[in-house]
Design an enzyme around this catalytic site. Structure first.
Site, mmCIF file in Angstrom:
data_model
loop_
_atom_site.group_PDB
_atom_site.id
_atom_site.type_symbol
_atom_site.label_atom_id
_atom_site.label_comp_id
_atom_site.label_asym_id
_atom_site.label_seq_id
_atom_site.Cartn_x
_atom_site.Cartn_y
_atom_site.Cartn_z
ATOM 1 N N CYS A 133 0.846 -1.187 0.000
ATOM 2 C CA CYS A 133 0.000 0.000 0.000
ATOM 3 C C CYS A 133 0.889 1.248 0.000
ATOM 4 O O CYS A 133 1.824 1.351 0.794
ATOM 5 C CB CYS A 133 -0.897 -0.013 1.235
ATOM 6 S SG CYS A 133 -1.915 1.458 1.406
ATOM 7 N N CYS B 283 0.419 2.951 3.652
ATOM 8 C CA CYS B 283 0.790 2.371 4.957
ATOM 9 C C CYS B 283 1.730 1.177 4.859
ATOM 10 O O CYS B 283 2.114 0.619 5.888
ATOM 11 C CB CYS B 283 -0.457 1.980 5.731
ATOM 12 S SG CYS B 283 -1.237 0.468 5.113
ATOM 13 N N CYS C 125 -7.580 -0.948 1.458
ATOM 14 C CA CYS C 125 -6.547 -1.485 2.342
ATOM 15 C C CYS C 125 -7.117 -1.659 3.749
ATOM 16 O O CYS C 125 -7.712 -0.735 4.286
ATOM 17 C CB CYS C 125 -5.360 -0.516 2.373
ATOM 18 S SG CYS C 125 -4.113 -0.933 3.610
ATOM 19 N N CYS D 170 -5.287 0.946 6.405
ATOM 20 C CA CYS D 170 -5.416 2.413 6.401
ATOM 21 C C CYS D 170 -6.628 2.906 5.628
ATOM 22 O O CYS D 170 -6.800 4.108 5.468
ATOM 23 C CB CYS D 170 -4.150 3.038 5.816
ATOM 24 S SG CYS D 170 -4.055 2.901 4.021
ATOM 25 N N CYS E 2 -8.848 -5.134 -10.274
ATOM 26 C CA CYS E 2 -8.412 -4.050 -11.149
ATOM 27 C C CYS E 2 -7.936 -2.901 -10.264
ATOM 28 O O CYS E 2 -8.737 -2.164 -9.695
ATOM 29 C CB CYS E 2 -9.587 -3.616 -12.027
ATOM 30 S SG CYS E 2 -9.136 -2.372 -13.239
#
Ligand SMILES: [Zn+2]
Length: 206
Positions: free
Chosen positions: A122, A125, A171, A174, A194
């Site tokens: 990510c 984070c 995510c 976060c 996607c």
């Protein structure tokens, strides 16, 4: 205004300066304690309520090493930052995608055509999200995968924006918006995650 009156009218200010600091410090200390107490109390409440945007809480994810190997389940505080803090940390396109549920232009990202071995974290984070082993050519101009690196690390939720019924992927750690998942992917799952290049950071492994 007499001198005496002026002195009296100024005195509160003088007094305020001499007493304001300790008072304010005491207030800040109390406020900090209050936040700590709230954080200690809040997780069970948030869990019971099914979570909540921006609410302090912890999340349990699968931790991955620097070479993309699963290390085990860990419980960490959910990453919560203000819009200003995210803006400072992220590029404009990453901010728009992750914090404002935007979509980068097709073929504009850095990893739609990436064929290197590695994994994707990510951008906000560092939570591990996808592995190059499950990346495939979708022809869409966005990095596409047939499964996440660990289902614990992402959240899938219904998204009715733009007049379409879609499943948004974010995510777990976060709440960054990452992209959408569709059911027209290849085997073995038949799923197509996607994603946006701008939502992720590629970590190349040997
Ligand atoms: Zn994240």
């Amino acid at each position: 205004m007499t001198n005496n009156q002026r002195e009296q009218s100024q005195r509160p200010n003088t007094d305020d300066i001499s007493t304001h600091r300790p008072t304010r410090r005491a207030f800040l200390f109390t406020a900090a304690s209050g936040v700590a107490a709230l954080a200690a109390w809040r997780p069970s409440f948030v869990a019971a309520m099914g979570g909540g945007a921006g609410a302090p809480s912890t999340v349990t994810i699968i931790h991955f090493s620097d070479v993309g190997k699963p290390v085990g389940k860990i419980t960490v505080p959910r990453v919560v930052k203000s819009e200003a803090e995210w803006k400072q940390k992220l590029s404009p396109v990453s901010f728009e995608v992750t914090r404002q549920e935007g979509t980068e232009r097709a073929y504009s990202g850095s990893t739609w055509n990436n064929h290197d071995h590695g994994f994707y974290r990510c951008i906000c984070c560092d939570n591990a999200l996808f592995n190059s082993e499950t990346k495939f050519e979708s022809g869409t101009g966005w990095p596409s995968f047939w499964q996440p690196i660990a289902k614990e690390n992402i959240v899938e939720a219904g998204d009715m924006s733009l007049g379409m019924e879609r499943t948004a992927v974010s995510c777990r750690e976060c709440d960054a918006h990452l992209g959408h998942v569709f059911d027209d992917g290849p085997r073995p799952t038949g799923l197509r995650y996607c994603m946006n290049s701008a939502a992720m950071r590629f970590v190349k492994t040997a």
